[in-house]
Write an enzyme that holds these catalytic residues in place. Structure first.
Site, PDB file in Angstrom:
ATOM      1  N   ALA A  24       0.877  -1.229  -0.060  1.00  0.00           N
ATOM      2  CA  ALA A  24      -0.012   0.041  -0.025  1.00  0.00           C
ATOM      3  C   ALA A  24       0.826   1.374  -0.108  1.00  0.00           C
ATOM      4  O   ALA A  24       2.131   1.184  -0.094  1.00  0.00           O
ATOM      5  CB  ALA A  24      -0.986  -0.116   1.216  1.00  0.00           C
ATOM      6  N   ASN A  25       0.305   2.456   0.456  1.00  0.00           N
ATOM      7  CA  ASN A  25       1.119   3.768   0.384  1.00  0.00           C
ATOM      8  C   ASN A  25       0.403   4.430   1.142  1.00  0.00           C
ATOM      9  O   ASN A  25      -0.570   4.035   1.833  1.00  0.00           O
ATOM     10  CB  ASN A  25       1.058   4.178  -1.184  1.00  0.00           C
ATOM     11  CG  ASN A  25      -0.155   4.845  -1.706  1.00  0.00           C
ATOM     12  OD1 ASN A  25      -0.882   5.420  -1.347  1.00  0.00           O
ATOM     13  ND2 ASN A  25      -0.624   4.035  -2.557  1.00  0.00           N
TER      14      ASN A  25
END
Ligand code: PMT
Length: 221
Positions: free
Chosen positions: A29-30
């Site tokens: 993810a980020n």
């Protein structure tokens, strides 16, 4: 009387990160919080647009007056955007993972004393580029974002051309800016006829000003 210049216009907004599975319990993810994208969805709805917000996982409440479609992966985001067409306006503020794990495991990867696994990555579909593709059903106004860590205007201008969108909102996401996750943003609006650099503002204010620019664009049509 309420100022609703976008009444009768349909908009799709993407927001948040995507989660790309490694196995049933792990993902890539980020740091996107969804604050900027959700604020844009709310601002367009305030101006009367019929807004579908396609969002990755965030901790934010659903913005008032929007239809919210919750997705996890880039491929799900693309499918949800395609299902929300036709639209007059598309704004892609999501931080979509450029890559996903090729052949994610359907069982939890085990630490069996051997070597750590290596993850092979493969490219995700580009939602902004897909929505920008010329042809029947293309939204009349497609707005992308560009998250850069240096040479912001040059990279963002090139990105606008490469992705084929009409406008691009460039923001600097270097460490220390707080653009990912924070409450403020400093953006440049890049259009065919030039660049407007806006002062640092709350993401809600960036969203309100962008929504007004969208309304002015359609008012001029
Ligand atoms: O969510 P916040 O914490 O509020 O942070 C806001 C933000 C920094 C995430 C937002 O302002 C922002 O810049 N969003 C775009 C982030 C990004 O991934 O930028 P990019 O330069 O990598 O991508 C360019 C454009 O293509 C973006 O419009 C992106 O949504 C789109 N894209 C990228 C890859 C992909 N596979 N599909 C896409 O649609």
């Amino acid at each position: 009387e309420a100022h609703r210049p976008l009444a009768g216009r349909r908009a799709i907004v993407t927001s948040g990160p995507t989660h790309e599975p490694i196995d049933p319990v792990r993902y890539i993810a980020n740091r996107s919080s969804g604050k900027q994208g959700h604020a844009i969805a709310a601002a367009l709805a305030t101006l009367g647009a019929d807004v579908t917000l396609v969002s990755g996982p965030t901790r934010l409440p659903d913005p008032p007056g929007c239809t919210v479609v919750a997705i996890e992966t880039a491929r799900e985001m693309l499918a949800a955007c395609a299902a929300a067409l036709p639209a007059d306006i598309a704004v892609c503020a999501a931080a979509v993972a450029d890559w996903r794990v090729d052949g994610a495991s359907d069982r939890k990867l085990k630490k069996d004393g051997g070597r750590p696994p290596s993850l092979a990555l493969t490219e995700n579909p580009d939602i902004l580029a897909t929505l920008s593709r010329p042809g029947e059903g293309r939204p009349a106004l497609v707005v992308g974002f560009a998250a850069e860590t240096g040479d912001v205007l040059a990279y963002a201008t090139a990105k606008r051309a490469r992705k084929g969108c009409d406008w691009i909102v460039a923001n600097d996401v270097s460490p220390g800016t707080g653009t990912f996750g924070g409450s403020d943003n400093t953006v440049h609006l890049i259009r065919a006829d030039g660049v407007e650099s806006w002062p640092t503002m709350a993401k809600d204010a960036v969203a309100a000003r962008l929504a007004e620019a969208v309304a002015e664009h359609f008012a001029g049509k």
